[in-house]
Design a protein around this motif. Structure first.
Motif, short mmCIF file in Angstrom:
data_model
loop_
_atom_site.label_atom_id
_atom_site.label_comp_id
_atom_site.label_asym_id
_atom_site.label_seq_id
_atom_site.Cartn_x
_atom_site.Cartn_y
_atom_site.Cartn_z
N SER A 8 33.17 16.91 70.55
CA SER A 8 32.99 15.47 70.75
C SER A 8 32.96 14.70 69.42
N TYR A 9 32.64 15.40 68.33
CA TYR A 9 32.60 14.69 67.04
C TYR A 9 33.07 15.53 65.85
N THR A 26 39.13 11.50 63.05
CA THR A 26 37.87 11.42 62.32
C THR A 26 36.75 11.88 63.24
N ASP A 27 35.52 11.81 62.76
CA ASP A 27 34.38 12.20 63.60
C ASP A 27 34.01 11.12 64.60
N GLN A 28 34.60 9.94 64.48
CA GLN A 28 34.32 8.84 65.41
C GLN A 28 35.49 8.69 66.37
N MET A 29 35.42 9.42 67.49
CA MET A 29 36.52 9.47 68.45
C MET A 29 36.20 8.64 69.69
N ASP A 30 37.22 7.92 70.18
CA ASP A 30 37.07 7.28 71.48
C ASP A 30 37.42 8.30 72.57
N ARG A 33 38.85 12.17 72.05
CA ARG A 33 38.18 13.41 72.47
C ARG A 33 39.09 14.26 73.35
N ASN A 82 41.43 15.90 70.94
CA ASN A 82 40.73 16.94 70.18
C ASN A 82 40.53 18.19 71.04
N ARG A 101 28.56 17.85 59.97
CA ARG A 101 28.70 18.74 61.11
C ARG A 101 27.68 19.86 61.00
#
Length: 522
Positions: A181-182, A191-195, A199, A202, A258
């Motif tokens: 999820s991140y 990036t670590d900020q996914m909508d 996700r 990813n 992370r």
């Protein structure tokens, strides 16, 4: 009292150093380019700390021009027979050309590892080298985790090893907690900020990348079958889990936060060395541009050898629109004779990259996005414009952009006008310089240097007989236990069984009541 306690701690530390015996450490480097640079630095750091270091080096790997100093540690060179080496060089040259011309595809990477698999089989068949390594009785082996042949060598030797990852850790997510999820998967360019759709991408990339890794590992199947007896043939992904420690050539000045296991140590900035004065001819060139400063351009050793004429022309034209001077690592012998060099541009076969990045007049670093180069730019607070070509370079530039340290341009879309505008935006935009300085502070404010962390942890596992106390038990669990599939199935069965029993009991009660009602009516 505090001063006395500090001196006491220092005394104990010095006494420990005196009592600690030098260990015999083997480092392995069969890959060239940036891999060679990193493993050479690791070997030198361990040697300087007092350990007896031996490096196994494939003599004909591509070694960058930056190699000037003869190593002070012992080196074991090996090479292919001349006819085989020529064939390998020709095949590798074609693959490198595909990569550097922006035509990077997965099948190209598979072909490259296919060559490495053949090279590995030859090395494992060299009884003279393997017996020499066995007889040395090393205390520890330190290897490049992308050099899968080194894992097979260690398995043959039966030695403990430490893994050094020259890329970001997303390439080895199966040895870390990986919340999708991140934590972006390698190849996702997220990036670590996914909508939501990020996700989804990813999640799907995770399975795609897992299958691709299996195919890459399979390029060593022939070597494993040839050199390991049936019934004791190792699996590469399992060998990676045996590492005592993981050193990662990055840190949170660049990486996204992370979860980590205790045996994971970030050593980003390890290549940083004391800054030396630059040669006078370069200083004279820089001084011509006064307060405008200069731009440093270095696209990596492999890309530099295979750049197309079209790319060189577009870049040269863009540099000509800048008020800054431009120092460009580009071999004069490879420069197209019909392309006139811009008047503010100086090309050289080799440049002291670290020393130039530390120069007060530098305004911008144009890079291919290799992790070593990105780390050096962060170390000195220099904003970047990246032209990623292959491998981890696009992923590194995603992080550079996310941290606001610079911007990225795709090689397929590189045109002189837009390239010049992008460079001017980064040079003149204060936010990029500010973000670069913020990352520099994060990197340099760590209480220990990367070299101290590397040596300290190596000494720790040598003293404690390994890092079993740091490796989580999860590495010994099958996948269905790791992800609690057995627990889930048990609870699901228990729940369904309970519901079935309840339905049966209620049905029986209902039938009983219905029967009793009929009896009363009669």
């Amino acid at each position: 009292m505090a001063v006395h306690r500090s001196w006491l701690l220092v005394s104990f530390f010095l006494l420990e150093l005196l009592l600690l015996e030098a260990a015999k450490i083997l480092t392995i480097s069969t890959l060239g380019g940036s891999h060679y640079i990193v493993m050479s630095r690791v070997s030198q750091v361990l040697h300087d700390s007092g350990h007896n270091v031996t490096k196994l080096l494939h003599e004909t790997v591509h070694i960058p021009d930056s190699r000037k100093e003869k190593p002070s540690y012992h080196v074991i060179n090996w090479h292919l027979p001349e006819d085989q080496q020529k064939k390998l060089d020709n095949r590798m040259c074609l693959i490198e050309e595909e990569l550097s011309n922006g035509r990077f595809e997965y099948h190209t990477l598979v072909k490259m590892y296919g060559l490495y698999g053949e090279l590995c089989s030859h090395l494992l068949s060299r009884k003279d080298i393997m017996e020499l390594l066995q007889n040395e009785n090393f205390d520890l082996v330190l290897l490049d985790s992308l050099d899968y042949c080194s894992l097979l060598i260690v398995e043959k030797l039966g030695k403990r090893f430490v893994s050094f990852l020259p890329l970001q850790f997303s390439f080895m997510d199966f040895v870390l907690p990986n919340p999708l999820s991140y934590v972006p998967v390698y190849g996702s360019c997220l990036t670590d900020q996914m909508d939501f759709w990020g996700r989804v991408k990813n999640f799907l990339t995770f399975f795609d990348f897992s299958m691709k890794q299996r195919e890459i590992h399979s390029q060593y199947d022939s070597a494993i079958q040839e050199h390991f007896a049936e019934g004791s043939r190792p699996v590469l992904s399992d060998l990676l889990l045996k590492a005592e420690l993981w050193f990662v050539n990055s840190d949170f000045a660049l990486e996204f936060a992370r979860p980590l296991f205790p045996n994971t140590v970030y050593v980003g900035g390890l290549l940083d060395k004391p800054v030396q004065p630059i040669p006078q001819d370069l200083e004279n060139f820089i001084s011509q541009f006064g307060d405008s400063g200069f731009v440093l351009v270095a696209l990596g050793s492999i890309v530099t050898m295979h750049q197309t004429k079209e790319v060189l022309k577009e870049m040269n034209s863009a540099f000509g629109h800048l008020p800054q001077g431009v120092l460009w690592t580009c071999k004069d012998s490879l420069w197209p004779k019909d392309v006139r060099l811009a008047p503010n541009v100086k090309i050289m076969d080799w440049l002291p990259q670290t020393d130039l990045l530390a120069h007060p007049s530098i305004r911008l670093f144009v890079t291919h996005g290799g992790l070593n180069s990105v780390n050096e730019a962060i170390q000195h607070g220099v904003p970047m414009v990246g032209i990623p070509f292959f491998a981890d370079q696009p992923e590194n530039m995603v992080r550079v952009e996310a941290k606001k340290i610079g911007v990225s341009i795709q090689i397929q879309k590189l045109k002189a006008e837009t390239f010049a505008l992008t460079m001017k935006e980064v040079i003149e935009g204060k936010r990029y310089k500010s973000a670069a300085m913020a990352s520099k502070i994060i990197r340099q404010s760590h209480p220990l240097t990367p070299a101290q962390r590397l040596v300290g942890w190596i000494d720790h596992i040598l003293e404690t007989g390994g890092a079993a106390h740091l490796r989580p038990y999860v590495f010994q669990q099958p996948w269905h236990e790791q992800y609690l599939q057995d627990v889930f199935l048990f609870l699901l069965g228990l729940t369904l069984g309970t519901l079935w029993l309840c339905v049966k009991v209620l049905g029986a009660v209902a039938r009983y009541l219905s029967g009793a009602r009929k009896v009363k009516q009669t």
